[in-house]
Every structure is written in structure tokens, then in C-alpha cells.
Design an enzyme around this catalytic site. Sequence first.
Site, short mmCIF file in Angstrom:
data_model
loop_
_atom_site.label_atom_id
_atom_site.label_comp_id
_atom_site.label_asym_id
_atom_site.label_seq_id
_atom_site.Cartn_x
_atom_site.Cartn_y
_atom_site.Cartn_z
N CYS A 1 0.81 -1.22 0.00
CA CYS A 1 0.00 0.00 0.00
C CYS A 1 0.84 1.27 0.00
O CYS A 1 0.56 2.21 -0.75
CB CYS A 1 -0.95 -0.01 1.20
SG CYS A 1 -0.12 -0.01 2.81
N HIS B 1 -2.19 0.85 7.08
CA HIS B 1 -2.65 0.88 5.69
C HIS B 1 -2.89 2.32 5.26
O HIS B 1 -3.29 3.17 6.08
CB HIS B 1 -3.94 0.07 5.54
CG HIS B 1 -4.33 -0.15 4.10
ND1 HIS B 1 -3.62 -0.97 3.26
CD2 HIS B 1 -5.37 0.35 3.37
CE1 HIS B 1 -4.20 -0.99 2.06
NE2 HIS B 1 -5.26 -0.19 2.11
N HIS C 1 -6.13 2.24 -3.59
CA HIS C 1 -5.11 1.67 -2.70
C HIS C 1 -4.72 0.27 -3.18
O HIS C 1 -5.40 -0.31 -4.05
CB HIS C 1 -5.61 1.61 -1.26
CG HIS C 1 -6.83 0.76 -1.09
ND1 HIS C 1 -6.96 -0.20 -0.11
CD2 HIS C 1 -8.03 0.72 -1.77
CE1 HIS C 1 -8.15 -0.78 -0.18
NE2 HIS C 1 -8.81 -0.23 -1.18
#
Length: 240
Positions: free
Chosen positions: A146, A200, A212
Site C-alpha cells: 500500500c 494501511h 489503494h
Amino acid sequence: MMKRIVFLMGMISVFVLTSCKSLSKLTSRDNSTAKTAPAKTTASTQQREFLDGIEVTPGAAVTSRHKTSTTNAVVAGASGKDKTSAAARDMSSFNIERAGYLQLKYAVIIDATVEKLTNIPLLETIDKWWGTKYCMGGSSSDCIDCSAFTQVLMRDVFNTTLPRTAQEQYDTSEKIDLADLQEGDLVFFHTTGRKKDITHVGIYLLNNKFVHAATSGGVMISDLNEKYWQPKFRGAGRAK
């Protein structure tokens, strides 16, 4: 004496009548010959005829009277500048078509109107990475995580450099309220572990959507209001 005169007049009449008949036959014969004699023709006396715009000369090649297209000649004789301009026009046309396709595609995914998707480089970058597999520590087209994905996108689209990890990106960004989110802002989540660390990160688009690299489906677009992401949301930030 009278008998001689009558005789002479008769002889003259016979002679005259005979001469007229002979002359008539001769004249008739000459006229017939003139009618049946073949006419002499030469190449210089041949006449040209035009049929549906085609010039035809007996015994000669057929030539069109219509102007032929000069398109090929112009292209062949075009200067280098002209050829470059033509190529640029073709490329511009291609880019416009490509942009229109991406706008339509992502308008459906983001559930927004096409007019709002004006950042074509952003759409192109998302489309380039779309579906790329997720892997921890990855940073290539084979697999990416990510924070590496946000690094690449912010660098290529927004000309902004980010640190490597999601936590570092959170720590160095300017914190903003959810209501102030704009395209290109960062959204942060805590997805694993007991600690409150940021694990994240994604990039906000519009209409509550963010792009993402997810562990479940690779590079994708999700919604902040989804049941999975809403409770895990930890804040938003703007890269300095």
C-alpha cells in the site's frame, strides 16, 4: 428541196437524242461510283468523342478527363514539419479518445459524473496499476504494497515525494478533517494488531472513494463507508 430539208432535220433530231441518252448514262455511272467509293481516312483526320467524361481516340489509349486525387502526392512531398504536425494531430486524437474512455470507465466505478474526472494523468496511473497483486514490501508491477503504491502515484501524478511506510506517511502529513478531503489527500487505517499504529494507506479520489493496494484484491478502488473500512479509518492527511 423540201424533202432534203426534212431529211436533214430528222437526222439532226436523232443525233441530238442519242447524245443526251449517252451523257445521262455516263453521269449516272459517275455518281454511283462517287457514292460507293470508300472514304480515305488518316490519323490526322480522326475525330475524338467524349463518353461520360472519358476521352476516346480510335486506336489510342483511354484517358480520363476528370482530375485525379492529389492527396498522396501532397503527403509524399510534405515537409518534415508537416509530417510532425500530422503525427501530433493523430496523437492528440488518440489521447482524447483514451481520456474519454478512462473517464467513462472510472465514472462508473467511482459513481460520479464524467465532468468531475478531469485529472487524466491520475486516471492513467490508476489504470496502469489496476489489479496489480499485493505483497508486503513489494514495489514493482509484479506486486506492490500500500505505501509503495501511494509513493508511486504521488510521485508520478502530483510530483510529491513520500516516505516509505504508511506510518511515516501519516507522521509527516498535515492532518485534515474528513470534510476537507480533496483529490490526492492520504487516508489512513489501522487494519491489524492491537497497537494503534497506521498499517494501511490510500489516496483519496472523490465521492468517498479512495484508491489503494489492498491485500484482498491488489490495486483497487474502495469506499470509506464500506463496513470493512469505516471502523478502521484513523484519519486523513495532506502531503507537505
